[in-house]
Design a protein around this motif. Structure first.
Motif, PDB file in Angstrom:
ATOM      1  N   ARG A   1      -8.282 -28.167  27.560  1.00 37.72           N
ATOM      2  CA  ARG A   1      -8.610 -26.789  27.182  1.00 37.72           C
ATOM      3  C   ARG A   1      -9.325 -26.735  25.844  1.00 37.72           C
ATOM      4  NH1 ARG A   1      -3.299 -23.638  27.275  1.00 37.72           N
ATOM      5  NH2 ARG A   1      -2.616 -25.460  26.147  1.00 37.72           N
ATOM      6  N   PRO A   2     -10.453 -26.009  25.776  1.00 38.72           N
ATOM      7  CA  PRO A   2     -11.113 -25.781  24.486  1.00 38.72           C
ATOM      8  C   PRO A   2     -10.192 -24.955  23.586  1.00 38.72           C
ATOM      9  CG  PRO A   2     -12.523 -25.118  26.320  1.00 38.72           C
ATOM     10  CD  PRO A   2     -11.170 -25.427  26.886  1.00 38.72           C
ATOM     11  N   ALA A   3     -10.494 -24.936  22.288  1.00 36.49           N
ATOM     12  CA  ALA A   3      -9.646 -24.261  21.312  1.00 36.49           C
ATOM     13  C   ALA A   3      -9.367 -22.807  21.673  1.00 36.49           C
ATOM     14  CB  ALA A   3     -10.275 -24.354  19.930  1.00 36.49           C
ATOM     15  N   PHE A   4     -10.363 -22.077  22.182  1.00 37.87           N
ATOM     16  CA  PHE A   4     -10.138 -20.663  22.493  1.00 37.87           C
ATOM     17  C   PHE A   4      -9.208 -20.465  23.684  1.00 37.87           C
ATOM     18  CE2 PHE A   4     -13.912 -21.592  24.996  1.00 37.87           C
ATOM     19  CZ  PHE A   4     -13.670 -20.945  26.185  1.00 37.87           C
ATOM     20  N   CYS A   5      -8.890 -21.527  24.386  1.00 43.89           N
ATOM     21  CA  CYS A   5      -7.984 -21.428  25.539  1.00 43.89           C
ATOM     22  C   CYS A   5      -6.561 -21.862  25.193  1.00 43.89           C
ATOM     23  CB  CYS A   5      -8.514 -22.279  26.690  1.00 43.89           C
ATOM     24  SG  CYS A   5     -10.075 -21.693  27.350  1.00 43.89           S
ATOM     25  N   ASP A   6      -6.306 -22.184  23.925  1.00 39.58           N
ATOM     26  CA  ASP A   6      -4.997 -22.708  23.533  1.00 39.58           C
ATOM     27  C   ASP A   6      -3.831 -21.785  23.851  1.00 39.58           C
ATOM     28  OD1 ASP A   6      -5.953 -25.113  22.721  1.00 39.58           O
ATOM     29  OD2 ASP A   6      -5.936 -24.639  20.579  1.00 39.58           O
ATOM     30  N   SER A   7      -4.074 -20.492  23.877  1.00 37.12           N
ATOM     31  CA  SER A   7      -2.971 -19.557  24.136  1.00 37.12           C
ATOM     32  C   SER A   7      -2.777 -19.264  25.620  1.00 37.12           C
ATOM     33  CB  SER A   7      -3.202 -18.249  23.373  1.00 37.12           C
ATOM     34  OG  SER A   7      -4.389 -17.634  23.840  1.00 37.12           O
ATOM     35  N   VAL A   8      -3.596 -19.872  26.484  1.00 35.59           N
ATOM     36  CA  VAL A   8      -3.505 -19.618  27.922  1.00 35.59           C
ATOM     37  C   VAL A   8      -2.255 -20.279  28.491  1.00 35.59           C
ATOM     38  CG1 VAL A   8      -4.585 -20.032  30.166  1.00 35.59           C
ATOM     39  CG2 VAL A   8      -5.986 -19.408  28.205  1.00 35.59           C
ATOM     40  N   LYS A   9      -1.432 -19.486  29.147  1.00 34.73           N
ATOM     41  CA  LYS A   9      -0.252 -20.034  29.832  1.00 34.73           C
ATOM     42  C   LYS A   9      -0.426 -20.000  31.341  1.00 34.73           C
ATOM     43  CE  LYS A   9       3.013 -19.343  26.257  1.00 34.73           C
ATOM     44  NZ  LYS A   9       3.719 -20.489  25.864  1.00 34.73           N
ATOM     45  N   ASN A  10      -1.214 -19.034  31.828  1.00 30.25           N
ATOM     46  CA  ASN A  10      -1.476 -18.908  33.263  1.00 30.25           C
ATOM     47  C   ASN A  10      -2.964 -18.689  33.468  1.00 30.25           C
ATOM     48  OD1 ASN A  10       1.326 -18.826  34.363  1.00 30.25           O
ATOM     49  ND2 ASN A  10       1.442 -17.100  32.960  1.00 30.25           N
ATOM     50  N   ALA A  11      -3.496 -19.363  34.469  1.00 25.89           N
ATOM     51  CA  ALA A  11      -4.911 -19.224  34.795  1.00 25.89           C
ATOM     52  C   ALA A  11      -5.052 -19.383  36.295  1.00 25.89           C
ATOM     53  CB  ALA A  11      -5.729 -20.279  34.062  1.00 25.89           C
ATOM     54  N   GLU A  12      -6.233 -19.048  36.799  1.00 30.93           N
ATOM     55  CA  GLU A  12      -6.476 -19.260  38.219  1.00 30.93           C
ATOM     56  C   GLU A  12      -7.961 -19.348  38.490  1.00 30.93           C
ATOM     57  OE1 GLU A  12      -4.780 -15.913  40.321  1.00 30.93           O
ATOM     58  OE2 GLU A  12      -6.741 -14.984  40.463  1.00 30.93           O
ATOM     59  N   ALA A  13      -8.265 -19.951  39.619  1.00 30.19           N
ATOM     60  CA  ALA A  13      -9.631 -20.005  40.114  1.00 30.19           C
ATOM     61  C   ALA A  13      -9.597 -19.631  41.590  1.00 30.19           C
ATOM     62  CB  ALA A  13     -10.214 -21.398  39.943  1.00 30.19           C
ATOM     63  N   VAL A  14     -10.622 -18.913  42.023  1.00 31.64           N
ATOM     64  CA  VAL A  14     -10.785 -18.581  43.432  1.00 31.64           C
ATOM     65  C   VAL A  14     -12.038 -19.307  43.901  1.00 31.64           C
ATOM     66  CG1 VAL A  14     -11.125 -16.747  45.129  1.00 31.64           C
ATOM     67  CG2 VAL A  14      -9.672 -16.339  43.112  1.00 31.64           C
ATOM     68  N   VAL A  15     -11.869 -20.107  44.951  1.00 28.90           N
ATOM     69  CA  VAL A  15     -12.926 -21.000  45.415  1.00 28.90           C
ATOM     70  C   VAL A  15     -13.130 -20.822  46.910  1.00 28.90           C
ATOM     71  CG1 VAL A  15     -13.622 -23.430  45.561  1.00 28.90           C
ATOM     72  CG2 VAL A  15     -12.269 -22.653  43.623  1.00 28.90           C
ATOM     73  N   ARG A  16     -14.389 -20.798  47.344  1.00 30.99           N
ATOM     74  CA  ARG A  16     -14.723 -20.767  48.773  1.00 30.99           C
ATOM     75  C   ARG A  16     -15.301 -22.122  49.150  1.00 30.99           C
ATOM     76  NH1 ARG A  16     -19.043 -16.719  50.028  1.00 30.99           N
ATOM     77  NH2 ARG A  16     -17.481 -15.435  49.042  1.00 30.99           N
ATOM     78  N   CYS A  17     -14.749 -22.716  50.198  1.00 27.58           N
ATOM     79  CA  CYS A  17     -15.187 -24.052  50.618  1.00 27.58           C
ATOM     80  C   CYS A  17     -15.549 -24.065  52.103  1.00 27.58           C
ATOM     81  CB  CYS A  17     -14.080 -25.076  50.383  1.00 27.58           C
ATOM     82  SG  CYS A  17     -13.617 -25.282  48.665  1.00 27.58           S
TER      83      CYS A  17
ATOM     84  N   CYS B   1     -13.001 -21.741  30.634  1.00 24.96           N
ATOM     85  CA  CYS B   1     -11.993 -22.765  30.303  1.00 24.96           C
ATOM     86  C   CYS B   1     -12.014 -23.936  31.278  1.00 24.96           C
ATOM     87  CB  CYS B   1     -10.594 -22.137  30.260  1.00 24.96           C
ATOM     88  SG  CYS B   1     -10.362 -21.026  28.869  1.00 24.96           S
ATOM     89  N   GLY B   2     -12.879 -23.915  32.280  1.00 26.99           N
ATOM     90  CA  GLY B   2     -13.027 -25.046  33.188  1.00 26.99           C
ATOM     91  C   GLY B   2     -12.108 -25.048  34.397  1.00 26.99           C
ATOM     92  N   PHE B   3     -11.417 -23.931  34.647  1.00 30.01           N
ATOM     93  CA  PHE B   3     -10.483 -23.912  35.770  1.00 30.01           C
ATOM     94  C   PHE B   3     -11.188 -23.896  37.122  1.00 30.01           C
ATOM     95  CE2 PHE B   3      -8.062 -22.293  32.179  1.00 30.01           C
ATOM     96  CZ  PHE B   3      -7.010 -23.183  32.202  1.00 30.01           C
ATOM     97  N   GLY B   4     -12.370 -23.307  37.205  1.00 28.68           N
ATOM     98  CA  GLY B   4     -13.124 -23.325  38.457  1.00 28.68           C
ATOM     99  C   GLY B   4     -13.512 -24.740  38.848  1.00 28.68           C
ATOM    100  N   ALA B   5     -14.048 -25.478  37.891  1.00 29.84           N
ATOM    101  CA  ALA B   5     -14.435 -26.875  38.154  1.00 29.84           C
ATOM    102  C   ALA B   5     -13.218 -27.726  38.496  1.00 29.84           C
ATOM    103  CB  ALA B   5     -15.164 -27.447  36.943  1.00 29.84           C
ATOM    104  N   ALA B   6     -12.105 -27.488  37.811  1.00 28.75           N
ATOM    105  CA  ALA B   6     -10.879 -28.246  38.102  1.00 28.75           C
ATOM    106  C   ALA B   6     -10.390 -27.959  39.514  1.00 28.75           C
ATOM    107  CB  ALA B   6      -9.798 -27.912  37.081  1.00 28.75           C
ATOM    108  N   ALA B   7     -10.451 -26.696  39.924  1.00 26.65           N
ATOM    109  CA  ALA B   7     -10.017 -26.325  41.276  1.00 26.65           C
ATOM    110  C   ALA B   7     -10.887 -27.007  42.333  1.00 26.65           C
ATOM    111  CB  ALA B   7     -10.044 -24.810  41.445  1.00 26.65           C
ATOM    112  N   VAL B   8     -12.192 -27.008  42.127  1.00 26.70           N
ATOM    113  CA  VAL B   8     -13.103 -27.673  43.066  1.00 26.70           C
ATOM    114  C   VAL B   8     -12.770 -29.161  43.145  1.00 26.70           C
ATOM    115  CG1 VAL B   8     -15.505 -28.365  43.465  1.00 26.70           C
ATOM    116  CG2 VAL B   8     -14.966 -25.993  42.863  1.00 26.70           C
TER     117      VAL B   8
END
Length: 99
Positions: free
Chosen positions: A19-35, A55-62
């Motif tokens: 997580r980049p510095a601006f994402c340090d306070s994130v406790k919950n996140a999500e990505a919605v992906v169509r495959c 924060c890179g959650f879309g790429a992580a989900a893929v």
């Protein structure tokens, strides 16, 4: 056709992005992906949304999804069928308490 596809939550935790510095306070996140998948393998994915953005959650989900084979609850001929599905991938950060 409606498919129920289950992914283990532990996969998301194990492959959560740095997580980049601006994402340090994130406790919950999500990505919605169509495959799109055929022959039981995911061929292509598109990030529809990620929260928080940047924060890179879309790429992580893929990445998580592309490493998995499809094992639908409903039987169908995996050799001949192409399916498109949308999945929500949650990320939860619960750091251990400092002692």
């Amino acid at each position: 056709m409606h498919l129920n596809i289950v992914f283990l939550a532990s996969l998301a935790v194990a492959q959560a992005p740095a997580r980049p510095a601006f994402c340090d306070s994130v406790k919950n996140a999500e990505a919605v992906v169509r495959c799109t998948a055929s022959s039981g393998r995911i061929e292509s994915c598109e990030v529809l949304s990620e929260t928080p953005p940047g924060c890179g959650f879309g790429a992580a989900a893929v990445s998580i999804l592309r490493e998995r084979d499809l094992r639908p609850r409903q039987s169908f001929d995996r050799r001949r069928q192409t399916v498109t599905f949308t999945v929500r991938v949650p990320f939860t950060f619960d750091p251990p308490a400092l002692t």
